[in-house]
Design a protein around this motif. Structure first.
Motif, PDB file in Angstrom:
ATOM      1  N   ALA A   1       0.843  -1.199   0.000  1.00 47.34           N
ATOM      2  CA  ALA A   1       0.000   0.000   0.000  1.00 47.34           C
ATOM      3  C   ALA A   1       0.880   1.251   0.000  1.00 47.34           C
ATOM      4  CB  ALA A   1      -0.898   0.022   1.226  1.00 47.34           C
ATOM      5  N   PRO A   2       0.447   2.328  -0.668  1.00 51.01           N
ATOM      6  CA  PRO A   2       1.219   3.572  -0.639  1.00 51.01           C
ATOM      7  C   PRO A   2       1.127   4.228   0.723  1.00 51.01           C
ATOM      8  CG  PRO A   2      -0.876   3.924  -1.728  1.00 51.01           C
ATOM      9  CD  PRO A   2      -0.782   2.446  -1.473  1.00 51.01           C
ATOM     10  N   THR A   3       2.158   4.940   1.126  1.00 50.29           N
ATOM     11  CA  THR A   3       2.122   5.660   2.395  1.00 50.29           C
ATOM     12  C   THR A   3       1.561   7.054   2.178  1.00 50.29           C
ATOM     13  OG1 THR A   3       4.391   6.448   2.075  1.00 50.29           O
ATOM     14  CG2 THR A   3       4.094   4.409   3.303  1.00 50.29           C
ATOM     15  N   GLY A   4       0.920   7.566   3.197  1.00 53.44           N
ATOM     16  CA  GLY A   4       0.394   8.926   3.141  1.00 53.44           C
ATOM     17  C   GLY A   4      -0.790   9.100   2.220  1.00 53.44           C
ATOM     18  N   THR A   5      -1.357   8.011   1.732  1.00 49.84           N
ATOM     19  CA  THR A   5      -2.517   8.076   0.851  1.00 49.84           C
ATOM     20  C   THR A   5      -3.693   7.381   1.519  1.00 49.84           C
ATOM     21  OG1 THR A   5      -1.136   8.043  -1.138  1.00 49.84           O
ATOM     22  CG2 THR A   5      -3.439   7.395  -1.406  1.00 49.84           C
ATOM     23  N   PRO A   6      -4.837   8.043   1.648  1.00 43.96           N
ATOM     24  CA  PRO A   6      -5.987   7.402   2.303  1.00 43.96           C
ATOM     25  C   PRO A   6      -6.385   6.114   1.579  1.00 43.96           C
ATOM     26  CG  PRO A   6      -6.363   9.762   2.016  1.00 43.96           C
ATOM     27  CD  PRO A   6      -5.137   9.425   1.223  1.00 43.96           C
ATOM     28  N   LEU A   7      -6.666   5.099   2.351  1.00 44.08           N
ATOM     29  CA  LEU A   7      -7.111   3.826   1.809  1.00 44.08           C
ATOM     30  C   LEU A   7      -8.594   3.635   2.105  1.00 44.08           C
ATOM     31  CD1 LEU A   7      -4.138   1.504   2.838  1.00 44.08           C
ATOM     32  CD2 LEU A   7      -4.478   2.701   0.671  1.00 44.08           C
ATOM     33  N   ALA A   8      -9.336   3.192   1.119  1.00 46.25           N
ATOM     34  CA  ALA A   8     -10.771   2.959   1.297  1.00 46.25           C
ATOM     35  C   ALA A   8     -10.979   1.895   2.365  1.00 46.25           C
ATOM     36  CB  ALA A   8     -11.383   2.510  -0.020  1.00 46.25           C
ATOM     37  N   GLY A   9     -11.888   2.173   3.286  1.00 45.00           N
ATOM     38  CA  GLY A   9     -12.168   1.218   4.352  1.00 45.00           C
ATOM     39  C   GLY A   9     -11.572   1.601   5.679  1.00 45.00           C
ATOM     40  N   ARG A  10     -10.820   2.725   5.718  1.00 48.50           N
ATOM     41  CA  ARG A  10     -10.227   3.141   6.985  1.00 48.50           C
ATOM     42  C   ARG A  10     -11.318   3.558   7.970  1.00 48.50           C
ATOM     43  NH1 ARG A  10      -6.335   8.369   8.328  1.00 48.50           N
ATOM     44  NH2 ARG A  10      -5.927   7.778  10.499  1.00 48.50           N
ATOM     45  N   GLY A  11     -11.100   3.273   9.240  1.00 47.77           N
ATOM     46  CA  GLY A  11     -12.053   3.668  10.270  1.00 47.77           C
ATOM     47  C   GLY A  11     -13.393   2.971  10.089  1.00 47.77           C
ATOM     48  N   TYR A  12     -14.453   3.727  10.309  1.00 48.10           N
ATOM     49  CA  TYR A  12     -15.807   3.219  10.108  1.00 48.10           C
ATOM     50  C   TYR A  12     -16.486   4.074   9.044  1.00 48.10           C
ATOM     51  CZ  TYR A  12     -14.624   1.660  14.820  1.00 48.10           C
ATOM     52  OH  TYR A  12     -13.978   1.138  15.907  1.00 48.10           O
ATOM     53  N   PRO A  13     -17.383   3.497   8.244  1.00 45.21           N
ATOM     54  CA  PRO A  13     -18.089   4.299   7.241  1.00 45.21           C
ATOM     55  C   PRO A  13     -18.856   5.443   7.908  1.00 45.21           C
ATOM     56  CG  PRO A  13     -18.435   1.963   6.833  1.00 45.21           C
ATOM     57  CD  PRO A  13     -17.759   2.067   8.175  1.00 45.21           C
ATOM     58  N   LYS A  14     -18.821   6.598   7.297  1.00 44.93           N
ATOM     59  CA  LYS A  14     -19.521   7.749   7.851  1.00 44.93           C
ATOM     60  C   LYS A  14     -21.013   7.458   7.911  1.00 44.93           C
ATOM     61  CE  LYS A  14     -20.003  12.769   7.356  1.00 44.93           C
ATOM     62  NZ  LYS A  14     -19.643  13.962   6.549  1.00 44.93           N
ATOM     63  N   LEU A  15     -21.609   7.749   9.047  1.00 44.43           N
ATOM     64  CA  LEU A  15     -23.024   7.453   9.257  1.00 44.43           C
ATOM     65  C   LEU A  15     -23.834   8.732   9.288  1.00 44.43           C
ATOM     66  CD1 LEU A  15     -25.035   5.145   9.858  1.00 44.43           C
ATOM     67  CD2 LEU A  15     -24.638   5.570  12.293  1.00 44.43           C
ATOM     68  N   ALA A  16     -24.958   8.734   8.589  1.00 41.36           N
ATOM     69  CA  ALA A  16     -25.844   9.893   8.571  1.00 41.36           C
ATOM     70  C   ALA A  16     -26.418  10.138   9.970  1.00 41.36           C
ATOM     71  CB  ALA A  16     -26.980   9.660   7.586  1.00 41.36           C
ATOM     72  N   PRO A  17     -26.790  11.365  10.272  1.00 35.94           N
ATOM     73  CA  PRO A  17     -27.427  11.632  11.564  1.00 35.94           C
ATOM     74  C   PRO A  17     -28.734  10.848  11.670  1.00 35.94           C
ATOM     75  CG  PRO A  17     -26.754  13.667  10.486  1.00 35.94           C
ATOM     76  CD  PRO A  17     -26.621  12.590   9.464  1.00 35.94           C
TER      77      PRO A  17
END
Length: 297
Positions: free
Chosen positions: A147-163
């Motif tokens: 994986a490249p460094t310093g580049t956001p990878l899809a799937g990081r953290g948790y998917p943003k959730l709507a209010p």
């Protein structure tokens, strides 16, 4: 006599005088798949990677006496830190060093791991360079192979959730919990265990994460639940249900925030003064956060 402008200087001059071009928008997060278990390296480095994986999967065994609860790293970072949308290690490793507002400094990945031990594991903090931190770093590094460094990878953290469509409530969350969560995590959030090992983690109480953990934020907990729960039935909870049950879970007693200062009120003011934290709020006649040290609110 005319002087000749050197070519490099001329090029810079013309570039400065040219109309500003619109920069291309940054690319979106890159898709990435971590290496399979079969690709784990051999030798001394492979030994460190394997140790890191074991610590990650079986924290209660390999770090007994260090952690202060009954949680494994893999209870929150599912599939041993591999699962996209569940704060995978391969998407976190290449994002550090990074500034964290939580401690007001630039953190290395090792420092980020130390925070997990302090809050999510409610335990002691292994030193940077210790066998525990090095092994976990080695495991995360290996998962990020290619994986490249310093580049956001899809799937990081948790998917943003709507209010939530309407304000989340404790009562609604209790109903969602009873129907969808209690079977695995217990009616009192105590978790389930077999032969001394955690099968399903405690969601509150002495065996769970403390008030300083990321999961203590209703926003984080709701996003995790919606993306990853119920186990084996992901996608069956609505956005509203995820927010409701997260509110219910994060409105229960749990170990004290290790940053506790003087009183619950002062600690809330310094570290929990936001709408997503229930620390210091009164629920069912009890001020959350005052039980661990007998602190006055």
């Amino acid at each position: 006599m005319r002087q000749t402008i050197a070519a490099p200087l001329l090029a810079l001059t013309l570039l400065a005088l040219a109309p500003h071009a619109h920069a291309a928008p940054p690319p979106g997060p890159l898709a990435f798949t971590p290496p399979p278990e079969s690709a784990m390296p051999g030798g001394k480095f492979g030994d460190a990677v394997k140790l890191g994986e074991n610590i990650f999967r079986h924290t209660t065994i390999f770090e007994k006496g260090v952690i202060g609860n009954a949680l494994n790293c893999s209870n929150c970072h599912l599939d041993a830190g591999r699962l996209a949308g569940s704060a995978p290690m391969w998407a976190a490793y290449n994002a550090y060093p990074a500034y964290r507002s939580k401690n007001g400094k630039v953190n290395s990945f090792g420092m980020r791991l130390q925070g997990c031990f302090a809050y999510s594991e409610n335990g002691k903090v292994p030193a940077l360079g210790s066998p525990t931190i090095v092994a976990l770093e080695a495991y995360a590094y290996w998962l990020t192979s290619g994986a490249p460094t310093g580049t956001p990878l899809a799937g990081r953290g948790y998917p943003k959730l709507a209010p939530p469509p309407k304000p989340a409530t404790y009562a609604a969350g209790a109903a969602v919990y009873a129907s969808n969560c209690a079977l695995c995590h217990g009616a009192a959030g105590q978790g389930q265990y077999a032969r001394g090992q955690t099968v399903f983690p405690a969601l509150w109480g002495d065996k769970s994460f403390n008030w300083g953990a990321g999961m203590g934020s209703i926003k984080n907990a709701a996003a995790f639940v919606h993306a990853n729960m119920p186990y084996g039935a992901v996608g069956t909870l609505s956005v509203q249900q995820a927010w409701d049950v997260a509110t219910y879970i994060d409105s229960q007693n749990r170990p004290q925030d290790p940053r506790f200062t003087n009183s619950v009120a002062v600690t809330r003011s310094k570290y929990h003064n936001n709408k997503y934290s229930m620390y210091g709020k009164t629920v069912n006649g009890h001020i959350l956060g005052d039980q661990a040290r007998g602190a006055a609110p």
